[in-house]
Motif scaffolding. Sequence first.
Motif, PDB file in Angstrom:
ATOM      1  N   ALA A 135      20.013  19.256  47.681  1.00 33.25           N
ATOM      2  CA  ALA A 135      20.834  18.755  46.580  1.00 33.25           C
ATOM      3  C   ALA A 135      20.099  18.949  45.258  1.00 33.25           C
ATOM      4  CB  ALA A 135      21.163  17.280  46.811  1.00 33.25           C
ATOM      5  N   LYS A 136      20.844  19.095  44.188  1.00 33.39           N
ATOM      6  CA  LYS A 136      20.269  19.337  42.861  1.00 33.39           C
ATOM      7  C   LYS A 136      20.123  18.038  42.088  1.00 33.39           C
ATOM      8  CE  LYS A 136      20.679  23.935  43.030  1.00 33.39           C
ATOM      9  NZ  LYS A 136      19.624  24.657  43.641  1.00 33.39           N
ATOM     10  N   GLY A 137      18.915  17.739  41.657  1.00 27.38           N
ATOM     11  CA  GLY A 137      18.669  16.568  40.831  1.00 27.38           C
ATOM     12  C   GLY A 137      18.359  15.324  41.648  1.00 27.38           C
ATOM     13  N   LEU A 138      17.737  14.347  40.980  1.00 31.84           N
ATOM     14  CA  LEU A 138      17.287  13.138  41.657  1.00 31.84           C
ATOM     15  C   LEU A 138      18.435  12.331  42.255  1.00 31.84           C
ATOM     16  CD1 LEU A 138      15.024  11.210  42.492  1.00 31.84           C
ATOM     17  CD2 LEU A 138      15.252  10.118  40.243  1.00 31.84           C
ATOM     18  N   GLU A 139      19.480  12.084  41.494  1.00 31.60           N
ATOM     19  CA  GLU A 139      20.581  11.277  42.025  1.00 31.60           C
ATOM     20  C   GLU A 139      21.214  11.938  43.232  1.00 31.60           C
ATOM     21  OE1 GLU A 139      24.863   9.200  40.936  1.00 31.60           O
ATOM     22  OE2 GLU A 139      23.685  10.056  39.297  1.00 31.60           O
ATOM     23  N   ALA A 140      21.488  13.226  43.156  1.00 30.77           N
ATOM     24  CA  ALA A 140      22.115  13.941  44.273  1.00 30.77           C
ATOM     25  C   ALA A 140      21.197  13.961  45.495  1.00 30.77           C
ATOM     26  CB  ALA A 140      22.491  15.355  43.857  1.00 30.77           C
ATOM     27  N   GLN A 141      19.905  14.167  45.286  1.00 37.17           N
ATOM     28  CA  GLN A 141      18.972  14.156  46.410  1.00 37.17           C
ATOM     29  C   GLN A 141      18.905  12.759  47.038  1.00 37.17           C
ATOM     30  OE1 GLN A 141      15.104  15.968  46.126  1.00 37.17           O
ATOM     31  NE2 GLN A 141      15.884  17.724  44.965  1.00 37.17           N
TER      32      GLN A 141
END
Length: 128
Positions: free
Chosen positions: A45-51
């Motif tokens: 996933a791309k980015g902290l929130e998505a990960q």
Amino acid sequence: MIERINPPTLVQPASKYAQAVVHSATARRIVISGQIGVALDGKLAKGLEAQTRQTWANIFAVLSHAGFERHHLVKVTTFCTEKGQVAETRKVRDEVLAGLLVASTYLEVAGLAAPEYLVEIEAEAVMA
């Protein structure tokens, strides 16, 4: 029986978690290895929130496979490589746990297994 406690003799948690979780030693317990934000298709996933969201989805998939449910969670440890992002990871945790209090630890670390991994979460659940 699982008891989630925030003793009145301690400062109350800064967010939605329990200072401790008490359970019977005869319960069924699962310890989940650190999960990362990689989906079943192998994509990160791309980015902290998505990960973070994908990491939680992976934790819930492990729980489900073993016959546990979300409410059986008692402890999570979050490792984050991005400094100062405790609020972001808490926001996602609080949303996906929908009011469930678990014992929780947050750590900022220099790195994880690969430099593109921003968050890793390990968990424990108990079925009393």
